[in-house]
Design an enzyme around this catalytic site. Sequence first.
Site, PDB file in Angstrom:
ATOM      1  N   GLY A 276       5.208 -48.515  72.992  1.00 46.25           N
ATOM      2  CA  GLY A 276       4.628 -48.950  71.718  1.00 46.25           C
ATOM      3  C   GLY A 276       3.320 -48.235  71.408  1.00 46.25           C
ATOM      4  O   GLY A 276       3.056 -47.874  70.262  1.00 46.25           O
TER       5      GLY A 276
ATOM      6  N   LYS B 261      16.677 -47.946  64.986  1.00 48.77           N
ATOM      7  CA  LYS B 261      16.188 -48.508  63.734  1.00 48.77           C
ATOM      8  C   LYS B 261      15.205 -47.630  62.984  1.00 48.77           C
ATOM      9  O   LYS B 261      14.235 -47.138  63.559  1.00 48.77           O
ATOM     10  CB  LYS B 261      15.480 -49.832  64.030  1.00 48.77           C
ATOM     11  CG  LYS B 261      16.393 -50.944  64.473  1.00 48.77           C
ATOM     12  CD  LYS B 261      15.516 -52.139  64.598  1.00 48.77           C
ATOM     13  CE  LYS B 261      16.231 -53.409  64.904  1.00 48.77           C
ATOM     14  NZ  LYS B 261      15.219 -54.413  65.270  1.00 48.77           N
TER      15      LYS B 261
ATOM     16  N   GLY C  92       9.814 -45.364  75.544  1.00 49.73           N
ATOM     17  CA  GLY C  92      10.541 -45.708  76.761  1.00 49.73           C
ATOM     18  C   GLY C  92      11.899 -45.040  76.897  1.00 49.73           C
ATOM     19  O   GLY C  92      12.211 -44.475  77.944  1.00 49.73           O
TER      20      GLY C  92
ATOM     21  N   ARG D 159       4.231 -45.192  85.987  1.00 47.06           N
ATOM     22  CA  ARG D 159       2.931 -45.663  85.485  1.00 47.06           C
ATOM     23  C   ARG D 159       1.921 -45.848  86.620  1.00 47.06           C
ATOM     24  O   ARG D 159       0.719 -45.690  86.399  1.00 47.06           O
ATOM     25  CB  ARG D 159       3.098 -46.967  84.713  1.00 47.06           C
ATOM     26  CG  ARG D 159       3.618 -46.740  83.308  1.00 47.06           C
ATOM     27  CD  ARG D 159       3.757 -48.042  82.573  1.00 47.06           C
ATOM     28  NE  ARG D 159       3.874 -47.811  81.139  1.00 47.06           N
ATOM     29  CZ  ARG D 159       4.040 -48.782  80.245  1.00 47.06           C
ATOM     30  NH1 ARG D 159       4.118 -50.035  80.643  1.00 47.06           N
ATOM     31  NH2 ARG D 159       4.126 -48.497  78.964  1.00 47.06           N
TER      32      ARG D 159
HETATM   33  C1  3PG Z   1       4.170 -51.530  77.227  1.00 49.31           C
HETATM   34  O1  3PG Z   1       4.937 -51.507  78.192  1.00 49.31           O
HETATM   35  O2  3PG Z   1       4.458 -51.042  76.121  1.00 49.31           O
HETATM   36  C2  3PG Z   1       2.795 -52.080  77.439  1.00 49.31           C
HETATM   37  O3  3PG Z   1       2.536 -52.305  78.778  1.00 49.31           O
HETATM   38  C3  3PG Z   1       2.564 -53.317  76.605  1.00 49.31           C
HETATM   39  O4  3PG Z   1       3.435 -54.346  76.975  1.00 49.31           O
HETATM   40  P1  3PG Z   1       3.834 -55.452  75.928  1.00 49.31           P
HETATM   41  O5  3PG Z   1       4.766 -54.819  74.938  1.00 49.31           O
HETATM   42  O6  3PG Z   1       4.474 -56.567  76.717  1.00 49.31           O
HETATM   43  O7  3PG Z   1       2.579 -55.910  75.229  1.00 49.31           O
END
Ligand code: 3PG
Length: 398
Positions: free
Chosen positions: A378, A205, A355, A34
Amino acid sequence: KLIVSDLDVKDKKVLIRVDFNVPIKDGKIGDDNRIVAALPTIKYVIEHDGKAILFSHLGRIKSEDDKKGLSLRPVAERLSNLLNKPVTFVPVTEGEQLETAINNMNDGDVLVVENTRFEDVVNGEQVKRESGNDPELGKYWASLGDVYVNDAFGTAHRKHASNVGIASNMDKVAAGFLMEKEIKFLGDAVDNPKHPFVAILGGAKVSDKIGVIDHLISKADKIIIGGGMTYTFYAAKGMGIGNSLVEKDKIDLAKSIIEKAGDKLVLPSDSVVAEKFDNDVAHKVVDGAIPDGYMALDIGPKSIQEFKDVLKDAKTVVWNGPMGVFEMSNYAKGTLEVGEFLGTLTDATTIVGGGDSTAAVKQLGVGDKLTHISTGGGASLEYLEGKELPGIASISNK
Ligand code: 3PG
């Protein structure tokens, strides 16, 4: 809808929201992808004589104690190494120390502000100023700069003071190059894909992926399902699942997906099963239903072949979620072979989001053979669900 190169950044204080939320343990950074992905925007600003003032969150802050291991200092040091130039780290998120440091910047300098989520806990109290988009905080941060660039695609699904808040208080806002690239690849895949368009959705899931499946059913030519969520679909078809993962309250939903998707939906036809969730126990391949006393931990060799047959003519592939418990070597084959095969599809646009699948692609070393690996977890999921992401809306609706 501007991007950073549309802005005049010379002599300007450029507030840049990046997503430096990288894995960190005992002050050591794991994957720095990142940070690397944000370099083009940062470099553009400093090479064009702007002052780059960077904001990011790191982890989740619910107590004063959480702040201990989650300073952005090590990230600022890594950035300095990557840029091969000094980076000023300011260990606070507001106040005189920050303002003075910014006022002392020369054109071409880079400054990193402390973890924006430190504002979520003030004097031991959880006040969520950053993650709850406190209007005063966004206004204050906006007052520190001349222009605003949002390059934090990974945070675009969050409504924070440092993305939505700052943007709403600035006249000149733009997307960074990473944000632009993410939107281009994910956006084209979903709204303007070359066909055949195949989505591969895995993970434990169904509930995590239901929005994506729903959104892609009408757009994709095939939706391949793998990973733990397969067995909720098996249950919906009345097949035995042994002790495999299942979301009982999602079985009806799985039934309706099966009906709606018809032959677009491709489920694994065989599985690698074991008696325990353990890499070191005996395991075997079974066709179809999972026998009593066993749990499915990976897709089987027949499924891998069937998935490859579906994928070989694809022109667009979006992959989100592993095919099995790839962290355990005996159940990694499905995920790794799918990833490896995607790397051979040189005529296709291949996009990985989320991820776990990104980690799998890295483990395999096929990352550079794929068209785009999203930095969003997310955020990329919500994008694929067709949702409006607040971080993007706040700069594009200007
Ligand atoms: C992530 O890693 O998906 C983003 O940086 C958001 O982080 P968070 O899920 O802690 O809001």
